[in-house]
Design a protein around this motif. Structure first.
Motif, mmCIF file in Angstrom:
data_model
loop_
_atom_site.group_PDB
_atom_site.id
_atom_site.type_symbol
_atom_site.label_atom_id
_atom_site.label_comp_id
_atom_site.label_asym_id
_atom_site.label_seq_id
_atom_site.Cartn_x
_atom_site.Cartn_y
_atom_site.Cartn_z
ATOM 1 N N ARG A 1 0.832 -1.209 0.000
ATOM 2 C CA ARG A 1 0.000 0.000 0.000
ATOM 3 C C ARG A 1 0.868 1.262 0.000
ATOM 4 N NH1 ARG A 1 -4.922 0.959 4.361
ATOM 5 N NH2 ARG A 1 -5.759 2.887 3.460
ATOM 6 N N LEU A 2 1.929 1.253 0.765
ATOM 7 C CA LEU A 2 2.836 2.400 0.812
ATOM 8 C C LEU A 2 3.526 2.616 -0.527
ATOM 9 C CD1 LEU A 2 4.313 1.777 4.358
ATOM 10 C CD2 LEU A 2 3.189 3.894 3.635
ATOM 11 N N LYS A 3 3.997 1.529 -1.131
ATOM 12 C CA LYS A 3 4.686 1.638 -2.416
ATOM 13 C C LYS A 3 3.726 2.089 -3.521
ATOM 14 C CE LYS A 3 8.500 -1.617 -1.704
ATOM 15 N NZ LYS A 3 9.153 -2.868 -2.152
ATOM 16 N N GLU A 4 2.489 1.618 -3.420
ATOM 17 C CA GLU A 4 1.494 2.011 -4.416
ATOM 18 C C GLU A 4 1.241 3.518 -4.356
ATOM 19 O OE1 GLU A 4 -3.243 1.130 -5.450
ATOM 20 O OE2 GLU A 4 -2.167 -0.051 -3.932
ATOM 21 N N ALA A 5 1.128 4.054 -3.148
ATOM 22 C CA ALA A 5 0.901 5.496 -2.997
ATOM 23 C C ALA A 5 2.084 6.287 -3.542
ATOM 24 C CB ALA A 5 0.666 5.831 -1.528
ATOM 25 N N GLU A 6 3.286 5.820 -3.257
ATOM 26 C CA GLU A 6 4.480 6.522 -3.724
ATOM 27 C C GLU A 6 4.584 6.478 -5.251
ATOM 28 O OE1 GLU A 6 8.303 6.641 -1.448
ATOM 29 O OE2 GLU A 6 8.912 5.243 -3.012
ATOM 30 N N ALA A 7 4.297 5.320 -5.825
ATOM 31 C CA ALA A 7 4.377 5.190 -7.283
ATOM 32 C C ALA A 7 3.359 6.080 -7.986
ATOM 33 C CB ALA A 7 4.172 3.729 -7.691
ATOM 34 N N ALA A 8 2.250 6.335 -7.303
ATOM 35 C CA ALA A 8 1.216 7.217 -7.868
ATOM 36 C C ALA A 8 1.482 8.689 -7.554
ATOM 37 C CB ALA A 8 -0.155 6.807 -7.329
ATOM 38 N N LEU A 9 2.624 8.952 -6.948
ATOM 39 C CA LEU A 9 2.995 10.321 -6.532
ATOM 40 C C LEU A 9 1.993 10.901 -5.535
ATOM 41 C CD1 LEU A 9 4.197 11.876 -9.930
ATOM 42 C CD2 LEU A 9 5.489 10.540 -8.243
ATOM 43 N N ASP A 10 1.328 9.993 -4.814
ATOM 44 C CA ASP A 10 0.368 10.404 -3.801
ATOM 45 C C ASP A 10 1.105 10.502 -2.467
ATOM 46 O OD1 ASP A 10 -1.717 10.882 -2.118
ATOM 47 O OD2 ASP A 10 -2.854 9.064 -2.616
ATOM 48 N N PHE A 11 1.877 11.565 -2.332
ATOM 49 C CA PHE A 11 2.720 11.714 -1.156
ATOM 50 C C PHE A 11 1.916 12.053 0.099
ATOM 51 C CE2 PHE A 11 5.790 13.203 -4.606
ATOM 52 C CZ PHE A 11 6.234 11.901 -4.846
ATOM 53 N N THR A 12 0.722 12.586 -0.085
ATOM 54 C CA THR A 12 -0.135 12.861 1.072
ATOM 55 C C THR A 12 -0.544 11.561 1.744
ATOM 56 O OG1 THR A 12 -0.990 14.861 0.017
ATOM 57 C CG2 THR A 12 -2.273 13.941 1.850
ATOM 58 N N THR A 13 -1.013 10.608 0.934
ATOM 59 C CA THR A 13 -1.401 9.311 1.500
ATOM 60 C C THR A 13 -0.197 8.614 2.120
ATOM 61 O OG1 THR A 13 -3.250 9.032 -0.037
ATOM 62 C CG2 THR A 13 -2.330 7.033 0.937
ATOM 63 N N ARG A 14 0.937 8.660 1.439
ATOM 64 C CA ARG A 14 2.148 8.039 1.992
ATOM 65 C C ARG A 14 2.468 8.628 3.357
ATOM 66 N NH1 ARG A 14 7.766 9.237 -0.925
ATOM 67 N NH2 ARG A 14 7.274 11.240 0.075
ATOM 68 N N PHE A 15 2.392 9.951 3.458
ATOM 69 C CA PHE A 15 2.706 10.635 4.714
ATOM 70 C C PHE A 15 1.724 10.252 5.809
ATOM 71 C CE2 PHE A 15 2.677 14.216 7.651
ATOM 72 C CZ PHE A 15 4.031 14.424 7.871
#
Length: 413
Positions: free
Chosen positions: A353-367
């Protein structure tokens, strides 16, 4: 919180706590013998400097013999969940003989192998290029004197033979880690010559072939050391290049870099160029001060990188600290358990889930994910892991550590 509640909480994040504990149980940590006796060894060398190796403190209970050191290790292992290894330096021989470093043989270490077999653990090894009169110039394999270089080359060859025999006898490859203290206290004028001598010496030392099933060679860099502040011959760049060209493991010691460098960040970079890595996990409060490791951001970052970059199968994890201001056995136990806790925390993160958010440039979700994870019941899963391995936690652990220290002090150590 009960373990079942913690298991359910992690399941909501898509994390299987059972799989995480199973993975952790398969990760051995190589426990460094030199914490138990303040890096003194048992060969009886006199008149030699430590080559920049210093332990601070004089807490009661230092092991004075191989038997005392093994007793301390047995207690430490009994407090640590899982099956682990022992990292042995060459000047920890167990023999009535007094061989010099260029005369050591497997028989001088056979009692350690017999003991390791009884304990069901593997052994790792290190040639000892310090605390010897032929290392007092802080030059060994790069020394301008060919006779001194040849002495240390022979020591290195014999160390590799011993390590390979250990690996064969125990059925698990011994990592033989090469670190030398060579360098210059003041500004040199010919760095190239020193590094050419070091490279040539390493080539000679590593020339004899050994079965990779029994022996893995590693080379370890350092930024600088006591007495070699101006130039370290075996720098990070030197050994990175050497490991790539020669196919050895590369050892990254957390205390051997600038205090602001992130060692975890180096793992994925060097893993693209070397097949296997060796880690020496330490806490460099003031550069290479080798404090007992904490469960802090540096250790957590190292563990997360190992897990998320899929490097556990290619990385040998060892510890390297020596603190004589506290109980030496407690230092082992706390250090290994903190490394395990960090690995468990990483294994309990929703990696996909973390890698998916990062790959989508969704840094808010990652954070948000990484921050919310900090509230998860990691400690409950750790307590369950300890219970399944019949190892204590909390107050019981503290009582066990204090009780052993008292018994050791009562025996006059």
């Amino acid at each position: 919180m009960s373990y079942q509640s913690a298991k359910d909480a992690f399941a909501e994040w898509g994390v299987d706590t059972e799989a995480a504990m199973e993975a952790l149980a398969r990760i051995p940590i190589s426990v460094h013998c030199w914490q138990g006796d303040d890096v003194v060894g048992f060969e009886g060398q006199s008149g030699a400097s430590g080559g920049g190796i210093q332990a601070t403190g004089n807490h009661p209970g230092r092991a004075r013999t191989p038997d005392e050191l093994r007793a301390d290790l047995e207690f430490a292992y009994s407090m640590i969940p899982g099956k682990h290894r022992l990292n042995l330096h060459a000047f920890y021989m167990d023999t009535e003989e007094t061989p010099d470093r260029d005369e050591i043989e497997y028989r001088h270490f056979a009692p350690w192998v017999d003991w390791a077999r009884e304990q069901g653990i593997g052994l790792d090894f290190n040639p000892t290029f310090f605390a010897h009169t032929k290392a007092d110039d802080n030059l060994t394999l790069s020394h301008p004197d060919k006779g001194i270089r040849d002495f240390w080359i022979e020591h290195g060859k014999r160390s590799r033979e011993i390590a390979a025999k250990m690996g064969k006898e125990l059925g698990t490859a011994a990592v033989n880690n090469i670190w030398v203290p060579d360098g210059s206290k003041d500004i040199p004028v010919d760095r190239m010559a020193a590094r050419q001598r070091l490279e040539a010496s390493l080539d000679q030392m590593l020339a004899p072939a050994h079965d990779a099933a029994h022996l893995r060679d590693a080379v370890e860099s350092k930024l600088f050391g006591i007495g070699v502040e101006a130039m370290t011959v075996g720098s990070h760049e030197f050994y990175l290049g050497y490991a790539i060209r020669k196919g050895t493991l590369l050892c990254l010691d957390m205390g051997h870099f600038h205090p602001t460098e992130n060692i975890a960040d180096k793992l994925s970079s060097v893993a693209l160029s070397v097949d296997e890595l060796l880690l020496h996990v330490s806490r460099p409060m003031r550069w290479d001060s080798d404090h007992v490791i904490l469960l802090d951001d540096a250790i957590r970052g190292m563990a997360q990188e190992l897990v998320f970059a899929d490097l556990l199968g290619r990385t040998h994890i060892g510890l390297d600290f020596f603190d004589a201001t506290i109980s030496r056995t407690a230092a082992w136990v706390i250090g290994v358990r903190n490394m395990q806790k960090a690995l468990l925390e990483a294994l309990l993160m929703p990696q996909a889930r973390l890698k998916e958010a990062e790959a989508a440039l969704d840094f808010t979700t990652r954070f948000m994910l990484t921050e919310e994870l900090k509230d998860m019941p990691f400690s409950t899963v750790w307590a369950e892991f300890c219970a399944r391995n019949e190892r204590p936690c909390g107050k019981r652990l503290i009582d066990e550590l204090a009780g052993y220290q008292t018994r050791v002090a009562d025996r006059g150590r």
